[in-house]
Design an enzyme around this catalytic site. Structure first.
Site, PDB file in Angstrom:
ATOM      1  N   CYS A  81     115.495  71.164 -43.781  1.00 39.79           N
ATOM      2  CA  CYS A  81     116.481  70.197 -43.279  1.00 39.79           C
ATOM      3  C   CYS A  81     117.070  70.866 -42.054  1.00 39.79           C
ATOM      4  O   CYS A  81     117.434  72.055 -42.109  1.00 39.79           O
ATOM      5  CB  CYS A  81     117.560  69.940 -44.325  1.00 39.79           C
ATOM      6  SG  CYS A  81     118.952  68.979 -43.686  1.00 39.79           S
ATOM      7  N   THR A  82     117.140  70.136 -40.962  1.00 42.74           N
ATOM      8  CA  THR A  82     117.540  70.791 -39.709  1.00 42.74           C
ATOM      9  C   THR A  82     119.006  71.231 -39.705  1.00 42.74           C
ATOM     10  O   THR A  82     119.421  71.994 -38.832  1.00 42.74           O
ATOM     11  CB  THR A  82     117.251  69.884 -38.499  1.00 42.74           C
ATOM     12  OG1 THR A  82     117.821  68.589 -38.737  1.00 42.74           O
ATOM     13  CG2 THR A  82     115.764  69.747 -38.266  1.00 42.74           C
ATOM     14  N   HIS A  83     119.790  70.761 -40.684  1.00 41.77           N
ATOM     15  CA  HIS A  83     121.160  71.256 -40.794  1.00 41.77           C
ATOM     16  C   HIS A  83     121.196  72.691 -41.338  1.00 41.77           C
ATOM     17  O   HIS A  83     122.159  73.425 -41.099  1.00 41.77           O
ATOM     18  CB  HIS A  83     121.977  70.372 -41.749  1.00 41.77           C
ATOM     19  CG  HIS A  83     122.430  69.075 -41.165  1.00 41.77           C
ATOM     20  ND1 HIS A  83     121.583  68.015 -40.940  1.00 41.77           N
ATOM     21  CD2 HIS A  83     123.662  68.657 -40.760  1.00 41.77           C
ATOM     22  CE1 HIS A  83     122.272  67.001 -40.426  1.00 41.77           C
ATOM     23  NE2 HIS A  83     123.538  67.371 -40.304  1.00 41.77           N
ATOM     24  N   GLU A 104     128.215  69.367 -41.527  1.00 39.49           N
ATOM     25  CA  GLU A 104     128.851  68.348 -40.680  1.00 39.49           C
ATOM     26  C   GLU A 104     130.363  68.569 -40.590  1.00 39.49           C
ATOM     27  O   GLU A 104     130.962  68.392 -39.541  1.00 39.49           O
ATOM     28  CB  GLU A 104     128.564  66.945 -41.239  1.00 39.49           C
ATOM     29  CG  GLU A 104     127.135  66.466 -41.021  1.00 39.49           C
ATOM     30  CD  GLU A 104     126.837  66.061 -39.571  1.00 39.49           C
ATOM     31  OE1 GLU A 104     127.766  65.640 -38.867  1.00 39.49           O
ATOM     32  OE2 GLU A 104     125.662  66.188 -39.161  1.00 39.49           O
ATOM     33  N   ASP A 106     118.433  62.954 -34.745  1.00 32.35           N
ATOM     34  CA  ASP A 106     118.713  63.419 -36.107  1.00 32.35           C
ATOM     35  C   ASP A 106     119.771  62.497 -36.685  1.00 32.35           C
ATOM     36  O   ASP A 106     120.359  61.685 -35.968  1.00 32.35           O
ATOM     37  CB  ASP A 106     119.222  64.879 -36.084  1.00 32.35           C
ATOM     38  CG  ASP A 106     119.497  65.414 -37.489  1.00 32.35           C
ATOM     39  OD1 ASP A 106     118.680  65.178 -38.393  1.00 32.35           O
ATOM     40  OD2 ASP A 106     120.549  66.060 -37.697  1.00 32.35           O
ATOM     41  N   SER A 107     120.029  62.651 -37.978  1.00 29.88           N
ATOM     42  CA  SER A 107     121.108  61.886 -38.590  1.00 29.88           C
ATOM     43  C   SER A 107     122.470  62.448 -38.186  1.00 29.88           C
ATOM     44  O   SER A 107     123.486  61.801 -38.416  1.00 29.88           O
ATOM     45  CB  SER A 107     120.975  61.954 -40.109  1.00 29.88           C
ATOM     46  OG  SER A 107     121.062  63.306 -40.515  1.00 29.88           O
ATOM     47  N   TYR A 116     120.762  60.661 -44.205  1.00 29.90           N
ATOM     48  CA  TYR A 116     119.454  60.011 -44.306  1.00 29.90           C
ATOM     49  C   TYR A 116     118.747  60.403 -45.612  1.00 29.90           C
ATOM     50  O   TYR A 116     117.923  59.651 -46.119  1.00 29.90           O
ATOM     51  CB  TYR A 116     118.566  60.415 -43.118  1.00 29.90           C
ATOM     52  CG  TYR A 116     118.809  59.643 -41.837  1.00 29.90           C
ATOM     53  CD1 TYR A 116     119.967  58.908 -41.627  1.00 29.90           C
ATOM     54  CD2 TYR A 116     117.847  59.666 -40.826  1.00 29.90           C
ATOM     55  CE1 TYR A 116     120.167  58.217 -40.429  1.00 29.90           C
ATOM     56  CE2 TYR A 116     118.036  58.974 -39.638  1.00 29.90           C
ATOM     57  CZ  TYR A 116     119.198  58.254 -39.444  1.00 29.90           C
ATOM     58  OH  TYR A 116     119.386  57.574 -38.266  1.00 29.90           O
ATOM     59  N   GLY A 117     119.086  61.570 -46.119  1.00 25.67           N
ATOM     60  CA  GLY A 117     118.431  62.082 -47.333  1.00 25.67           C
ATOM     61  C   GLY A 117     118.620  61.202 -48.552  1.00 25.67           C
ATOM     62  O   GLY A 117     117.908  61.334 -49.542  1.00 25.67           O
ATOM     63  N   CYS A 135     114.590  65.920 -37.426  1.00 26.78           N
ATOM     64  CA  CYS A 135     115.121  65.618 -38.755  1.00 26.78           C
ATOM     65  C   CYS A 135     113.928  65.567 -39.707  1.00 26.78           C
ATOM     66  O   CYS A 135     112.960  64.841 -39.455  1.00 26.78           O
ATOM     67  CB  CYS A 135     115.833  64.262 -38.717  1.00 26.78           C
ATOM     68  SG  CYS A 135     116.323  63.641 -40.345  1.00 26.78           S
ATOM     69  N   ASN A 136     113.993  66.370 -40.754  1.00 23.96           N
ATOM     70  CA  ASN A 136     112.866  66.417 -41.701  1.00 23.96           C
ATOM     71  C   ASN A 136     112.723  65.117 -42.470  1.00 23.96           C
ATOM     72  O   ASN A 136     111.612  64.670 -42.750  1.00 23.96           O
ATOM     73  CB  ASN A 136     113.067  67.557 -42.693  1.00 23.96           C
ATOM     74  CG  ASN A 136     112.948  68.910 -42.037  1.00 23.96           C
ATOM     75  OD1 ASN A 136     111.883  69.504 -42.022  1.00 23.96           O
ATOM     76  ND2 ASN A 136     114.042  69.404 -41.470  1.00 23.96           N
ATOM     77  N   THR A 137     113.855  64.506 -42.832  1.00 23.80           N
ATOM     78  CA  THR A 137     113.803  63.278 -43.618  1.00 23.80           C
ATOM     79  C   THR A 137     113.183  62.151 -42.786  1.00 23.80           C
ATOM     80  O   THR A 137     112.300  61.425 -43.260  1.00 23.80           O
ATOM     81  CB  THR A 137     115.226  62.878 -44.072  1.00 23.80           C
ATOM     82  OG1 THR A 137     115.921  64.042 -44.516  1.00 23.80           O
ATOM     83  CG2 THR A 137     115.169  61.849 -45.178  1.00 23.80           C
TER      84      THR A 137
HETATM   85  N1  DGL Z   1     119.007  66.860 -40.832  1.00 23.47           N
HETATM   86  C1  DGL Z   1     118.294  65.979 -41.663  1.00 23.47           C
HETATM   87  C2  DGL Z   1     116.973  66.563 -42.106  1.00 23.47           C
HETATM   88  O1  DGL Z   1     116.436  67.434 -41.477  1.00 23.47           O
HETATM   89  C3  DGL Z   1     118.917  65.371 -42.863  1.00 23.47           C
HETATM   90  C4  DGL Z   1     120.346  65.178 -43.052  1.00 23.47           C
HETATM   91  C5  DGL Z   1     120.660  63.917 -43.796  1.00 23.47           C
HETATM   92  O2  DGL Z   1     120.472  63.836 -45.025  1.00 23.47           O
HETATM   93  O3  DGL Z   1     121.100  62.996 -43.127  1.00 23.47           O
HETATM   94  O4  DGL Z   1     116.403  66.115 -43.071  1.00 23.47           O
END
Ligand code: DGL
Length: 271
Positions: A185-187, A153, A10-11, A42-43, A74-76
């Site tokens: 988004c996994t966060h 974060e 993940d990011s 990453y988004g 990570c979805n992105t």
């Molecule tokens: N956790 C990441 C996701 O699922 C994205 C977080 C990011 O933007 O870095 O998309």
């Protein structure tokens, strides 16, 4: 049968929401996790950057941890780099978008599904594509929520004014009359309570992690690479960012004594 670890990427700390479910459901499996916190979010990155970073991470986990499969938690990165990685590495790779889409389609009763995610995931249209492929009658209403990632974060979601920020960022989704909302988004599962409070109890929240773990299990079985030995498992964690900060969030979320290793970006770039 294989004792090798499953790799998670993940990011940042978001992928721990998927790793945690895997730890609960796949108790014999070793896990190697890498959070690319130095290059987060990453988004807001380009497709090319996300593909490059994802490939570097995959190569690192393959070379240093000898992983048997990769979970893009990570979805992105799933939206932009799943096919890219599948074409370039030889171990099985799974992302979170397809599993999340299956869960959403299975849960909606009104065919109105909401998606909250990074701007990158929303822009990619990956969820709409996956959902329409499963059921063309389901409509997707998307909202980018880039402010939530740094709130997780930095653990700022615990502050007093957070509910107002969440309500404000979900105001569009709250008028779209969705009955099911994908935490895309996994966060976001870390902020689940705040999100549920904002959208109300009648909206079903979908954490794609649950369906992802079911699919990981199937991939391990189909490839005959499950760890059938009941030995003590090893979990290793890497972050390209600050290891102390990673440990703080990870310890709390996983309820596990995490000691992440700091991985300089330079080492990834050399791969
Ligand atoms: N956790 C990441 C996701 O699922 C994205 C977080 C990011 O933007 O870095 O998309």
């Amino acid at each position: 049968m294989s004792k090798k670890a499953i790799g998670f990427m993940d990011s940042g700390v978001g992928g721990l929401t998927v790793a945690k479910l895997a730890m609960q459901e796949l108790q014999n499996e070793n896990i190697a996790y890498l959070g690319d916190e130095a290059r987060l979010p990453y988004g807001e990155k380009t497709k090319e950057e996300i593909q490059q970073y994802s490939l570097q991470i995959a190569n690192f986990l393959i070379k240093k941890e000898d992983i048997k499969m990769l979970v893009i938690a990570c979805n992105t990165a799933t939206s932009y780099a799943l096919d890219y990685l599948r074409e370039r590495i030889s171990i099985p790779v799974i992302g979170v978008v397809n599993p999340g889409s299956i869960a959403a389609v299975n849960n909606t009763r009104t065919n109105r599904v909401g998606l909250i995610a990074t701007n990158g995931t929303v822009k990619s249209g990956a969820y709409e594509k996956a959902i329409k492929k499963i059921n063309n009658n389901v409509d997707v209403f998307s909202q980018g929520c880039p402010r939530f990632v740094p709130m997780v974060e930095k653990q700022e979601y615990k502050k007093d004014n957070t509910q107002e920020i969440v309500n404000s960022d979900l105001s569009t989704i709250n008028t779209d009359n969705v009955d099911t909302l994908i935490l895309g988004c996994t966060h976001f599962p870390i902020m689940r309570e705040l999100i549920q409070k904002s959208v109300g109890d009648s909206v079903i929240l979908i954490d794609p992690g649950y369906e992802t773990v079911k699919q990981i299990k199937k991939i391990l079985q189909n490839n005959d690479i499950e760890n059938k030995e009941n030995d003590e498992v090893t979990y290793s964690f890497y972050t390209t960012g600050d290891a102390n900060n990673f440990d703080k969030v990870a310890n709390e979320w996983l309820n596990y004594d995490v000691h992440a290793k700091h991985l300089p970006i330079k080492e990834l770039e050399e791969l």
